[in-house]
Design an enzyme around this catalytic site. Structure first.
Site: not given
Ligand SMILES: *[C@@H]1O[C@H](CO)[C@@H](O)[C@H](O)[C@H]1NC(C)=O
Ligand SMILES: *[C@@H]1O[C@H](CO)[C@@H](O)[C@H](O)[C@H]1NC(C)=O
Length: 289
Positions: A102, A104, A106, A119-121, A130-131, A196, A200, A277
């Site tokens: 995928e 992305d 968003e 937002h990308t992934n 992998r944001e 979210w 957030g 993280r």
């Protein structure tokens, strides 16, 4: 005689204009996409405009008829204007199954005047995390802007109006799977994610502003289409008469500088620098950034 010459040149210039038009015009949405959900909330208008809308009972979405394995895909989007807090417009490529790939984009809405987050992934074989997130250098609700995905065997490049914002390189040499074996469809949807999306989840969707609408136009795909297991690009990347320079395209120096400019000034989150993280160390592909 003079009449003849002028009518010949008129015909010739009309032909050239037509040829240029065919080469640069965007595809008819009716031939390329199906509205897949939303009970009438997604619409294709005159073949060249597509709109998705969201209200309290439902969002909506569409997907491409074609499946692609590599491509340079452009779409212009105009996002939900005004108070779009709580809404998410997703525009992405995705394959199927439990080990899917995928890519992305968003767009997370916000209160009027507050910035959207882009937002990308990238998922490969079912694994994402992998944001990278960005603010934009313009108001994405005021007009259409072009969001592009270049996906070839060496890299994935996300661009906005021709400016690269993210590059995900093929890191198979250090053990990171890369999306290159599964064909993907283009998908898009507009839905409520006020648990979210905005600050957030602190800011909820204001349903008195519904319906919320996002618009799409000027879809263009220079891509390898897969049908019945065969790619339109054939066995070798350079086969056929098509110009497939995008299959080995990379960022030149000017574009690399633009990418650094975006990352320095507009990137607000990068998983490759989130040490909280990844206390045991960053994912391997982060070395290649
Ligand atoms: C919304 O605006 C707030 C305040 O400027 C900002 O912190 C946030 O990143 C913006 N975007 C989203 C999607 O929350
Ligand atoms: C192929 O496309 C690239 C970029 O899209 C362009 O620079 C190049 O001139 C084209 N080559 C041919 C042979 O049309």
């Amino acid at each position: 005689m003079a009449l003849n010459i002028s009518s010949t040149s008129t015909t010739l210039s009309a032909f050239i204009l037509l040829a240029v038009y065919i080469a640069t015009t965007s595809a008819d949405f009716n031939n390329e996409f199906d509205i897949t959900w939303g009970e009438g909330r997604g619409k294709i208008i005159n073949g060249d405009l597509l709109t998705l809308s969201l209200d309290k009972s439902s969002g909506s979405g569409f997907e491409s008829r074609n499946e692609y394995l590599f491509g340079k895909i452009d779409m212009q989007l105009k996002l939900v204007p005004g108070n779009s807090a709580g809404t998410v417009t997703a525009y992405y490529l995705s394959s199927k199954g439990s080990t899917w790939d995928e890519i992305d984009f968003e767009f997370l809405g916000n209160l009027s005047g507050d910035p959207y987050i882009l937002h990308t992934n990238v998922f490969s074989q079912g694994k994402g995390n992998r944001e990278q997130q960005f603010y934009l250098w313009f108001d994405p609700t005021a007009d259409f802007h072009t969001y592009s995905i270049l996906w070839n065997p060496q890299r994935i490049i996300f661009s906005v109006d021709g400016t690269p914002i993210r590059e995900f390189k093929n890191a198979e040499s250090i053990g990171v799977p890369f999306p290159k074996d599964q064909a993907m469809r283009i998908h898009s949807s507009l839905w409520n994610a006020d648990d979210w999306a905005t600050r957030g989840g602190l800011v909820k969707t204001d349903w008195s502003q519904a319906p919320f609408t996002a618009s799409y136009r000027n879809f263009k795909a220079d891509a390898c289409v897969v049908a019945s297991g065969k790619s339109s690009c054939g066995g070798s990347a350079s086969s056929g008469g098509n110009n497939q320079t995008w299959l080995s395209e990379q960022l030149d120096n000017t574009k690399q500088e633009r990418l650094r400019w975006v990352q320095k000034n507009y990137m607000i989150y990068n998983y490759c620098s989130d040490s909280k993280r990844f206390p045991q160390g960053f994912p391997p592909e982060c070395q290649m950034a």
